[in-house]
Design a protein around this motif. Structure first.
Motif, PDB file in Angstrom:
ATOM      1  N   LEU A  36      51.719 -20.347  89.183  1.00 14.61           N
ATOM      2  CA  LEU A  36      53.202 -19.908  89.676  1.00 14.61           C
ATOM      3  C   LEU A  36      53.405 -18.523  89.665  1.00 14.61           C
ATOM      4  CD1 LEU A  36      55.461 -19.418  86.915  1.00 14.61           C
ATOM      5  CD2 LEU A  36      54.960 -21.907  86.574  1.00 14.61           C
ATOM      6  N   TYR A  37      54.396 -18.156  90.165  1.00  9.28           N
ATOM      7  CA  TYR A  37      54.660 -16.573  90.596  1.00  9.28           C
ATOM      8  C   TYR A  37      56.056 -16.135  89.892  1.00  9.28           C
ATOM      9  CZ  TYR A  37      51.280 -15.756  94.147  1.00  9.28           C
ATOM     10  OH  TYR A  37      49.976 -15.521  94.692  1.00  9.28           O
ATOM     11  N   ILE A  38      55.775 -15.007  88.999  1.00  8.13           N
ATOM     12  CA  ILE A  38      57.267 -14.576  88.376  1.00  8.13           C
ATOM     13  C   ILE A  38      57.318 -13.454  89.131  1.00  8.13           C
ATOM     14  CG2 ILE A  38      58.392 -13.816  86.350  1.00  8.13           C
ATOM     15  CD1 ILE A  38      56.868 -16.008  84.919  1.00  8.13           C
ATOM     16  N   PHE A  39      58.550 -13.100  89.808  1.00  7.57           N
ATOM     17  CA  PHE A  39      59.038 -11.727  90.272  1.00  7.57           C
ATOM     18  C   PHE A  39      59.920 -11.181  89.439  1.00  7.57           C
ATOM     19  CE2 PHE A  39      57.964 -15.226  93.369  1.00  7.57           C
ATOM     20  CZ  PHE A  39      56.965 -14.626  94.200  1.00  7.57           C
ATOM     21  N   ILE A  40      59.812  -9.896  89.300  1.00  9.38           N
ATOM     22  CA  ILE A  40      60.413  -8.992  88.228  1.00  9.38           C
ATOM     23  C   ILE A  40      61.129  -7.832  88.930  1.00  9.38           C
ATOM     24  CG2 ILE A  40      60.221  -8.107  86.009  1.00  9.38           C
ATOM     25  CD1 ILE A  40      57.489  -9.515  85.980  1.00  9.38           C
ATOM     26  N   GLU A  41      62.284  -7.499  88.708  1.00  7.28           N
ATOM     27  CA  GLU A  41      62.964  -6.113  89.169  1.00  7.28           C
ATOM     28  C   GLU A  41      63.660  -5.608  87.676  1.00  7.28           C
ATOM     29  OE1 GLU A  41      65.848  -7.179  92.073  1.00  7.28           O
ATOM     30  OE2 GLU A  41      63.992  -7.805  93.461  1.00  7.28           O
ATOM     31  N   THR A  42      64.266  -4.650  87.848  1.00 12.10           N
ATOM     32  CA  THR A  42      64.924  -3.861  86.836  1.00 12.10           C
ATOM     33  C   THR A  42      65.698  -2.974  87.446  1.00 12.10           C
ATOM     34  OG1 THR A  42      65.031  -2.892  84.772  1.00 12.10           O
ATOM     35  CG2 THR A  42      63.412  -1.974  86.381  1.00 12.10           C
ATOM     36  N   THR A  43      67.086  -2.430  86.609  1.00  9.70           N
ATOM     37  CA  THR A  43      67.837  -1.597  86.837  1.00  9.70           C
ATOM     38  C   THR A  43      68.242  -0.933  85.594  1.00  9.70           C
ATOM     39  OG1 THR A  43      68.720  -2.709  89.125  1.00  9.70           O
ATOM     40  CG2 THR A  43      70.220  -0.741  88.060  1.00  9.70           C
TER      41      THR A  43
END
Length: 510
Positions: free
Chosen positions: A106-113
């Motif tokens: 499975l894929y985990i998509f990660i972002e941040t601010t």
């Protein structure tokens, strides 16, 4: 009859599937594997969202498993966001009972601010972990982000909901005027090295004012953004030589996408536009990357634009596009542009010394140097090319001919190349009788030309145009045109080398 039997079988299969509400799974046992041990989200600017980064999670076992919990180590307080395989729901910080089938992933998509206040002191790093399961089955993947504090400059929103614009002939463009008395930033016409700057839209210098960039200033442009210096305004870029590869004293103009995948992509922002009538423009020790046009210089009504120790790379159209301009330049390096590294068009007056114009763009239509005495607008018009002089220069690239002289009658077309290495293959004798390309027999326009010899750059693919003593440009310059220091401040020896760099031994590969 066969049709009825087929429908009956499909019905049985459907009934079997509909009775099963979910896969039969077993709890995870801490045996997940990951595409990365650490996810580096690279550099982001404070309060601006990062790109999306991907982590892949594998179940190599023969069993369908249930992962009870996937969450950030800092829980709901984390500055990261993730989505799990898309179908698991929207972005969040905690996901429960995630099914992962046998031999699947499975894929985990990660972002941040992140704000700079959230980072570790001195390092400006923001870190967290993605935790899978818990207790003895706990597994972690580290998350690391470098956060750069930045001043954001952008158009204001008007009371009617529209966004601030700038005049552009009969049109308007998304932009704003820099304010030397801004209540938040103070003097926006002075760019220091204390923080990075991120510009949205086109920032314009008010008429009669000068925008100044101190040594070490870093300016990052968002898509469709740039800088405009209009009539009676000026620009001063006051970079100095650096002592390390970090270019700590150079002024850098680049794109605001700081991930490695965007490091060499052209066209991520607009241009630095020195409009007709701008005055006393001075550019020194500038590195400019990934624009549409690096420097767009319109006619300056007799005011010379001075450019020194400047590198321009990866532009969709031109590194420098001059239109009936007046330019004196030395120690210039330009590479990888879709049309021409340097375009001196619509006449003008130009002098370039100890410069390297290369073009490795993957199109046979590109050239390193283009010179013309007319414009290409709806109503073509010629202007006098009073001077286009190139001394101790290299004009090279990946295709056969890297020099194009484009002359129309009705206006002067004066050019001269002194002690230059030029790539120009007269394929099929196409230019044998063309008066503008008589490199060996025309002393008015060509003196001491080295034709079609490899300068042996260290590595043009990464924009490193150093040469050593095996180069065809080694010691072939004329001391009459000597610029004492090269582009990085090294003293030139006599006879000088061609191009922007004083030769030195290449580092030995390990």
């Amino acid at each position: 009859m066969r049709h009825i039997t087929l429908l009956f079988l499909i019905g049985i299969l459907f009934s079997f599937c509909s009775c099963r509400s979910d896969f039969e799974t077993i709890p995870s046992s801490g045996d997940l594997t990951f595409s990365k041990d650490t996810v580096y989200l690279d550099t982001v600017f404070t309060n601006l969202s990062s790109s999306t980064f991907t982590l892949k999670v594998y179940n190599h076992s023969k069993n369908d498993i249930n992962i009870p919990l996937i969450k950030f180590g800092k829980g709901l307080n984390s500055k990261y966001r993730m989505s799990v395989d898309g179908a698991q729901g929207n972005q969040g910080k905690i996901f429960e009972n995630v099914t992962l089938l046998a031999k699947d992933s499975l894929y985990i998509f990660i972002e941040t601010t992140v704000e700079s206040d959230n980072t570790t002191p001195s390092e400006f790093l923001y870190t967290d972990q993605i935790e899978f399961d818990g207790g003895t089955n706990l597994q972690k993947v580290e998350l690391v982000t470098l956060v750069q504090d930045a001043i954001l400059l952008y158009p204001n929103r008007n009371s009617d909901g529209t966004t601030e614009t700038l005049p552009n002939g009969n049109e308007k463009i998304n932009g704003f005027y820099l304010d030397k008395n801004d209540p938040i930033h103070g003097n926006e016409l002075l760019f220091t090295n204390k923080k990075a700057y991120v510009i949205y839209g086109y920032a314009a210098v008010p008429e009669g004012e000068t925008v100044t960039f101190e040594p070490g200033a870093r300016v990052y442009f968002h898509a469709d953004s740039g800088l405009i210096v209009p009539k009676n305004a000026s620009i001063e870029i006051n970079g100095t030589n650096s002592t390390t590869d970090k270019l700590e004293n150079e002024v850098i103009f680049s794109n605001d996408r700081q991930q490695p995948d965007f490091a060499y992509i052209p066209g991520q922002w607009g241009t630095i536009w020195l409009q007709n009538g701008s005055t006393n423009n001075k550019i020194q020790n500038l590195t400019l990357k990934n624009a549409t046009v690096g420097l767009l210089i319109d006619g300056n009504n007799g005011s010379t634009t001075s450019i020194k120790n400047t590198q321009i790379y990866n532009c969709t159209h031109y590194g420098i596009q001059a239109k009936n301009a007046l330019i004196e330049a030395e120690n210039i390096v330009i590479n990888y542009t879709g049309q021409a590294s340097l375009a001196c068009t619509y006449g003008g007056n130009y002098k370039f010394t100890h410069s390297t114009f290369n073009n490795d763009w993957s199109s046979p239509e590109q050239v390193a140097l283009y010179i013309s005495n007319y414009n290409t607008g709806a109503t073509p018009e010629t202007k006098d090319l009073n001077q286009a002089t190139f001394n101790n220069c290299i004009i090279y690239g990946s295709f056969s001919n890297e020099l194009l002289l484009d002359k129309k009658t009705g206006a002067a077309f004066e050019y001269q190349f002194n002690n230059c290495l030029i790539k120009f293959n007269n394929t099929n004798n196409k230019y044998t009788k063309d008066a503008d390309y008589q490199f060996d027999t025309d002393p008015i326009h060509y003196n001491a030309i080295i034709l079609n010899k490899d300068p042996k750059f260290f590595n043009s693919n990464i924009n490193n145009f150093n040469i050593d003593n095996t180069s065809s440009a080694f010691a072939k310059g004329n001391s009459t045109y000597l610029v004492p220091l090269d582009i990085i401040g090294i003293t030139r020896v006599l006879p000088p080398d061609l191009g922007a760099y004083q030769s030195k031994p290449f580092p030995k590969s390990k």
